[in-house]
Design a protein around this motif. Structure first.
Motif, PDB file in Angstrom:
ATOM      1  N   LYS A  53      -6.551   7.037 -27.700  1.00 45.16           N
ATOM      2  CA  LYS A  53      -6.587   5.644 -27.241  1.00 45.16           C
ATOM      3  C   LYS A  53      -6.725   4.687 -28.429  1.00 45.16           C
ATOM      4  O   LYS A  53      -6.101   3.622 -28.461  1.00 45.16           O
ATOM      5  CB  LYS A  53      -7.732   5.449 -26.249  1.00 45.16           C
ATOM      6  N   ILE A  54      -7.522   5.059 -29.423  1.00 49.14           N
ATOM      7  CA  ILE A  54      -7.669   4.237 -30.628  1.00 49.14           C
ATOM      8  C   ILE A  54      -6.327   4.151 -31.356  1.00 49.14           C
ATOM      9  O   ILE A  54      -5.890   3.063 -31.758  1.00 49.14           O
ATOM     10  CB  ILE A  54      -8.775   4.802 -31.548  1.00 49.14           C
ATOM     11  N   ASP A  55      -5.652   5.288 -31.531  1.00 45.58           N
ATOM     12  CA  ASP A  55      -4.347   5.301 -32.211  1.00 45.58           C
ATOM     13  C   ASP A  55      -3.318   4.442 -31.469  1.00 45.58           C
ATOM     14  O   ASP A  55      -2.553   3.703 -32.087  1.00 45.58           O
ATOM     15  CB  ASP A  55      -3.832   6.732 -32.359  1.00 45.58           C
ATOM     16  N   GLU A  56      -3.308   4.540 -30.145  1.00 44.63           N
ATOM     17  CA  GLU A  56      -2.374   3.740 -29.341  1.00 44.63           C
ATOM     18  C   GLU A  56      -2.661   2.247 -29.496  1.00 44.63           C
ATOM     19  O   GLU A  56      -1.734   1.434 -29.556  1.00 44.63           O
ATOM     20  CB  GLU A  56      -2.464   4.142 -27.875  1.00 44.63           C
ATOM     21  N   THR A  57      -3.926   1.895 -29.578  1.00 43.67           N
ATOM     22  CA  THR A  57      -4.292   0.486 -29.737  1.00 43.67           C
ATOM     23  C   THR A  57      -3.899  -0.009 -31.122  1.00 43.67           C
ATOM     24  O   THR A  57      -3.356  -1.108 -31.266  1.00 43.67           O
ATOM     25  CB  THR A  57      -5.793   0.280 -29.482  1.00 43.67           C
ATOM     26  N   PHE A  58      -4.144   0.802 -32.153  1.00 43.50           N
ATOM     27  CA  PHE A  58      -3.735   0.411 -33.507  1.00 43.50           C
ATOM     28  C   PHE A  58      -2.229   0.184 -33.594  1.00 43.50           C
ATOM     29  O   PHE A  58      -1.789  -0.701 -34.322  1.00 43.50           O
ATOM     30  CB  PHE A  58      -4.150   1.459 -34.541  1.00 43.50           C
ATOM     31  N   ALA A  59      -1.446   0.942 -32.881  1.00 44.35           N
ATOM     32  CA  ALA A  59       0.011   0.787 -32.913  1.00 44.35           C
ATOM     33  C   ALA A  59       0.441  -0.590 -32.409  1.00 44.35           C
ATOM     34  O   ALA A  59       1.509  -1.089 -32.768  1.00 44.35           O
ATOM     35  CB  ALA A  59       0.674   1.878 -32.088  1.00 44.35           C
TER      36      ALA A  59
ATOM     37  N   ASP B  81     -13.961  12.625 -29.731  1.00 48.80           N
ATOM     38  CA  ASP B  81     -13.225  13.258 -28.632  1.00 48.80           C
ATOM     39  C   ASP B  81     -11.735  12.912 -28.737  1.00 48.80           C
ATOM     40  O   ASP B  81     -11.364  11.785 -29.061  1.00 48.80           O
ATOM     41  CB  ASP B  81     -13.934  12.810 -27.359  1.00 48.80           C
ATOM     42  N   PRO B  82     -10.857  13.901 -28.518  1.00 50.56           N
ATOM     43  CA  PRO B  82      -9.409  13.690 -28.695  1.00 50.56           C
ATOM     44  C   PRO B  82      -8.828  12.570 -27.830  1.00 50.56           C
ATOM     45  O   PRO B  82      -7.910  11.859 -28.259  1.00 50.56           O
ATOM     46  CB  PRO B  82      -8.791  15.033 -28.307  1.00 50.56           C
TER      47      PRO B  82
END
Length: 90
Positions: free
Chosen positions: A8-14, A2-3
């Motif tokens: 949220k995953i991308d924001e956490t990786f950052a 789900d987008p």
């Protein structure tokens, strides 16, 4: 995936930084694969941190310490962002 979850995953990786350079681990190419299971409520993060053959013992030790730091930082960031999931980092 789900987008909204992907975002949220991308924001956490950052927020997850490599200890020596303080650069985000995704920018350094240290994330190999991310697997999310909604059914099992797990998020598996596979890192691309290896040990080249023939490397000197001191370099291997340093790489091991760096990998432990990256694993710890990733686990802490993802557990904070996704308290409802089991976070696995390898």
């Amino acid at each position: 995936m789900d987008p909204e979850m992907r975002k949220k995953i991308d924001e956490t990786f950052a927020k997850v930084r490599e200890p020596q350079s303080d650069a985000p681990i995704v920018d350094l190419g240290l994330v190999q694969k991310v697997t999310y299971s909604q059914k099992e409520k797990t998020l598996l993060i596979q890192l691309a941190i290896g040990y080249p053959p023939g490397e000197c013992p001191a370099c291997l030790a340093i790489n091991g310490v760096i990998k432990k730091g990256v694993v710890r930082r990733a686990k802490e960031a993802f557990e904070a962002a996704f308290p409802e999931l089991k976070i696995l980092v390898e």
